[in-house]
Design a protein around this motif. Structure first.
Motif, short mmCIF file in Angstrom:
data_model
loop_
_atom_site.label_atom_id
_atom_site.label_comp_id
_atom_site.label_asym_id
_atom_site.label_seq_id
_atom_site.Cartn_x
_atom_site.Cartn_y
_atom_site.Cartn_z
N ASN A 1 24.56 -19.89 24.11
CA ASN A 1 23.24 -19.42 23.91
C ASN A 1 22.65 -18.75 22.72
O ASN A 1 21.40 -19.87 22.27
CB ASN A 1 22.04 -18.68 25.31
CG ASN A 1 22.41 -19.41 26.43
OD1 ASN A 1 21.66 -20.44 26.66
ND2 ASN A 1 23.13 -18.38 27.09
N ALA A 2 22.84 -18.08 21.70
CA ALA A 2 22.44 -18.12 20.78
C ALA A 2 22.74 -18.41 19.87
O ALA A 2 21.56 -19.24 18.57
CB ALA A 2 23.35 -16.52 20.47
N LEU A 3 24.08 -19.67 19.73
CA LEU A 3 24.14 -20.22 18.72
C LEU A 3 22.73 -21.55 19.26
O LEU A 3 22.01 -22.51 18.02
CB LEU A 3 25.94 -21.37 19.15
CG LEU A 3 26.36 -20.72 19.01
CD1 LEU A 3 27.60 -21.62 19.18
CD2 LEU A 3 26.79 -19.98 16.97
N THR A 4 23.07 -21.92 19.98
CA THR A 4 21.65 -23.40 20.42
C THR A 4 20.11 -22.58 19.94
O THR A 4 19.49 -23.11 19.72
CB THR A 4 21.81 -22.87 21.57
OG1 THR A 4 22.68 -23.22 22.47
CG2 THR A 4 20.37 -24.22 22.20
N CYS A 5 19.78 -21.27 20.41
CA CYS A 5 18.61 -20.49 20.31
C CYS A 5 18.88 -20.76 18.44
O CYS A 5 17.51 -21.36 17.70
CB CYS A 5 18.35 -19.33 19.60
SG CYS A 5 16.92 -18.62 19.65
N LEU B 1 20.50 -32.81 19.22
CA LEU B 1 21.35 -31.42 18.20
C LEU B 1 22.64 -32.21 18.09
O LEU B 1 23.58 -31.80 17.52
CB LEU B 1 22.03 -30.18 18.67
CG LEU B 1 20.67 -28.64 18.94
CD1 LEU B 1 21.62 -27.47 20.01
CD2 LEU B 1 19.91 -28.86 18.05
N GLY B 2 22.56 -33.51 18.44
CA GLY B 2 23.69 -34.77 18.30
C GLY B 2 25.04 -33.99 18.80
O GLY B 2 25.85 -33.83 17.69
N LEU B 3 25.41 -32.80 19.64
CA LEU B 3 26.49 -32.54 20.03
C LEU B 3 27.51 -33.36 20.77
O LEU B 3 28.88 -33.39 19.93
CB LEU B 3 26.23 -31.73 21.59
CG LEU B 3 25.18 -30.94 20.92
CD1 LEU B 3 25.60 -29.58 22.56
CD2 LEU B 3 24.89 -29.62 19.26
N VAL B 4 27.30 -34.68 20.47
CA VAL B 4 28.57 -35.99 20.49
C VAL B 4 29.18 -36.33 19.18
O VAL B 4 30.28 -36.02 18.89
CB VAL B 4 27.98 -36.97 21.07
CG1 VAL B 4 28.80 -38.13 21.38
CG2 VAL B 4 27.63 -36.94 23.30
N LEU C 1 27.93 -26.80 19.28
CA LEU C 1 26.64 -26.32 18.89
C LEU C 1 26.40 -25.22 17.61
O LEU C 1 25.24 -24.89 16.79
CB LEU C 1 26.09 -25.24 19.67
CG LEU C 1 25.99 -25.63 20.58
CD1 LEU C 1 26.44 -24.47 22.28
CD2 LEU C 1 24.65 -25.96 21.27
N ALA C 2 27.74 -24.64 16.75
CA ALA C 2 27.96 -23.93 16.00
C ALA C 2 27.88 -24.40 14.88
O ALA C 2 27.04 -24.58 13.41
CB ALA C 2 28.63 -23.19 15.52
N ALA C 3 28.15 -26.26 14.45
CA ALA C 3 27.84 -27.00 13.60
C ALA C 3 26.58 -28.12 13.45
O ALA C 3 26.10 -27.09 12.38
CB ALA C 3 28.78 -28.42 13.44
N ALA C 4 25.56 -27.99 14.67
CA ALA C 4 24.34 -27.98 14.51
C ALA C 4 23.52 -27.39 13.87
O ALA C 4 22.26 -27.07 12.97
CB ALA C 4 24.07 -28.33 15.76
N ALA C 5 24.16 -25.49 13.79
CA ALA C 5 23.12 -24.49 13.42
C ALA C 5 23.58 -24.83 12.43
O ALA C 5 22.40 -24.07 11.52
CB ALA C 5 23.53 -23.60 13.90
#
Length: 574
Positions: A15-19, A76-79, A273-277
């Motif tokens: 959740n923190a990474l999404t935020c 976030l383009g997770l795929v 998620l971390a990569a997107a952030a």
């Protein structure tokens, strides 16, 4: 001078990474601080090595990804960043209580196959099952519109006019979903039937629909996951609904239940998620434990969040602080000393803190991860994964068994027959175990955080530090599995045992609660974490809650992190 960040986020859970990703995409300067050496919180993949065999990858805490919000995956383009979800079909298997005399219960994505399996126990239940699933789909269509945004809360004066308008529109969509039966389902119910699910005991609901004890027990496990609530208690029906409202199956081929495996383990979710952030500009630091949240005089309330201080004394200043930790950790452990004194000067904070101290954190969850030399044998003798290995494997055959385990746990005793959900992700994911070997995950229920000390009648979590107590726990779990899979224990190569106390120590979960607070009726929607503060903005100005302790609660959904980010961006006029 030290760099002033726009936002510092405490904790590096999903959740923190999404935020962080959404805040950074909004143009803010974001720093994420994680105390462990890897990000993900409970959604992590950790490797263990077995000599002469190889490396095994455990989804060490959370282990299924079905609740992940589809719009987060898309936006976030997770795929594209490495996330691959694997559907499970069949999605559930319950071996017979009389091996050899009767086949087990298997639930498939194919309605005809499921009907045939259920008919072996009850022809009436086989007819009702599709209608029951349609009813849950209708209830799901009522709840899903409320997930992506703060819940309607008339007591929260901080909500803006536009936020109240958006909340009102979500209520309308929810009501429409509650009144609309799925097309072609053949099922018709009223909005009152759907509303009743939120307060009804799961056993009452299931008794109305079905007569087969094995089917009811299998379905009932969804009503107790991560809770310390008996299935016969009011509110357990909502927990059941919470665990069937996932939509991530759309990214796993659309087959099976809403619950999916993440290829490579749950760390792949957090890694994407971390990569997107980071690609959006956020900075992530691991092995950076926050000692306390820094407050300074000023702001409309008399004090405001101004950053954090790390273990060792490093100060990180920011315009706002978001906490991905649970509410107790955030407001009791991380706000103390002179900072607590400053917080007490904020109007209403004393009452807010009292409410946080009274939150229900009872959970009863434990986890055992196993590296094994071969697949569990349920009597079919196959060395290759079969239908019995693909989904969640249950060992309970009556709702009474679940209720009895809860009764023993509720007084601080280890249940004689723990409730177990077995999953074998390596049956579908070949990347997590050496050829021929497998990863087995045992999610175990009704294991008390505080155990009864029989010598003086007190209850304490310190008893989990006694090796004999943990051995007793493990033996009861493995003996239960061995009854249905003879030879299972001798196949174990390495074991990782996480008691409720271990979940607290390793992952920072107060009292081992995997949801950052029980999913009790008085701790949901506008009452999460406490009434008046459900919009992610806490009473201390510039302090926000982005973890599962906020609406809509636990599970690897990303929704609390997304919703919190929208609130922060609104407050910062982004």
């Amino acid at each position: 001078m030290a760099r002033l960040r726009d936002v510092v986020i405490v904790g590096g859970g999903h959740n923190a990474l999404t935020c962080a990703a959404y805040l950074a995409r909004g143009g803010l300067d974001v720093l994420v601080l994680e105390r462990r050496g890897l990000v993900g919180g409970c959604a992590v993949t950790e490797s263990v090595h077995v000599d002469d065999v190889g490396d095994f990858k455990f989804s060490r805490a959370s282990y299924l990804a079905g609740l992940l919000r589809p719009h987060i995956v898309e936006e976030l383009g997770l795929v594209d960043r490495g996330l691959r979800l694997i559907g499970r079909d069949p999605y559930s298997y319950t071996p017979s209580s009389k091996p050899g005399a009767q086949p087990g219960l298997t639930l498939w994505s194919d309605a005809q196959k499921t009907r045939a399996s259920i008919a072996g126990f009850s022809s009436r239940d086989a007819e009702n099952f599709e209608r029951y699933e349609a009813f849950l789909d209708q209830a799901k269509s009522a709840i899903v519109p409320l997930l992506d945004g703060a819940p309607p809360d008339l007591l929260d004066s901080r909500a803006t006019a536009s936020e109240r308008w958006e909340a009102a529109k979500r209520i309308v969509r929810s009501a429409r979903g509650a009144m609309t039966s799925p097309s072609g389902s053949g099922h018709r119910s009223s909005a009152l039937d759907v509303a009743r699910l939120f307060t009804c005991p799961a056993t009452v609901l299931l008794d109305e629909w079905f007569e087969s004890e094995v089917l009811k027990a299998t379905l009932c496990t969804d009503a107790i996951i991560g809770s310390m609530t008996a299935p016969s208690q009011p509110g357990s029906g909502y927990v059941l609904l919470h665990h069937v409202m996932g939509e991530a199956l759309n990214y796993a081929g659309g087959q099976g239940s809403p619950w999916c495996y993440a290829e490579g383990g749950m760390g792949r979710v957090s890694g994407a998620l971390a990569a997107a952030a980071e690609e959006a500009g956020a900075e992530i630091r691991t092995e950076a434990e926050v000692d306390h949240i820094l407050l300074e005089e000023g702001g409309a309330g008399g004090a405001r969040a101004a950053g954090v201080v790390l273990e060792g004394g490093e100060e990180v200043r920011a315009r706002a602080v978001c906490s991905g930790c649970d509410p107790h950790t955030t407001f009791i452990k991380l706000i103390r000393g002179k900072n607590r004194s400053r917080a007490m000067g904020v109007e209403g904070y004393s009452k807010f803190e009292d409410s946080i101290r009274r939150l229900d954190f009872s959970s009863g969850a434990a986890k055992i991860n196993l590296a094994v030399s071969r697949l569990p044998d349920f009597g079919f003798g196959s060395s290759e994964p079969g239908p019995e290995h693909m989904g969640t494997i249950h060992f309970e055959h009556s709702q009474r068994e679940l209720d009895l385990a809860w009764q023993q746990s509720s007084v601080g005793l280890l249940p004689m027959q723990p409730v177990i959900e077995m999953t074998i992700p390596s049956s579908a994911d070949k990347t997590i175990a050496p050829p021929g070997s497998h990863v087995v995950q045992l999610f175990v229920q009704y294991i008390p955080y505080e155990l009864l000390n029989t010598s003086d009648g007190t209850r304490t979590s310190d008893l989990w530090q006694d090796p004999q107590v943990k051995r007793t726990f493990v033996n009861r779990v493995l003996d239960r599995v061995e009854k249905f899979c003879p030879g299972f224990k001798e196949s174990i190569l390495k074991m990782d045992v996480l008691s409720p106390r271990d979940l607290e120590t390793v992952f920072g979960l107060h009292k081992g609660n995997i949801f950052h607070g029980a999913l009790s009726l008085h701790q949901l929607f506008h009452q999460r974490p406490v009434p008046g503060f459900s919009s992610y903005e806490m009473p201390i100005p510039d302090l926000f809650l982005c973890g599962s302790g906020a609406h809509p609660g636990g599970g690897v959904s990303g929704a609390p992190g997304y919703n919190c980010a929208q609130t922060v961006l609104t407050r910062m006029n982004r």
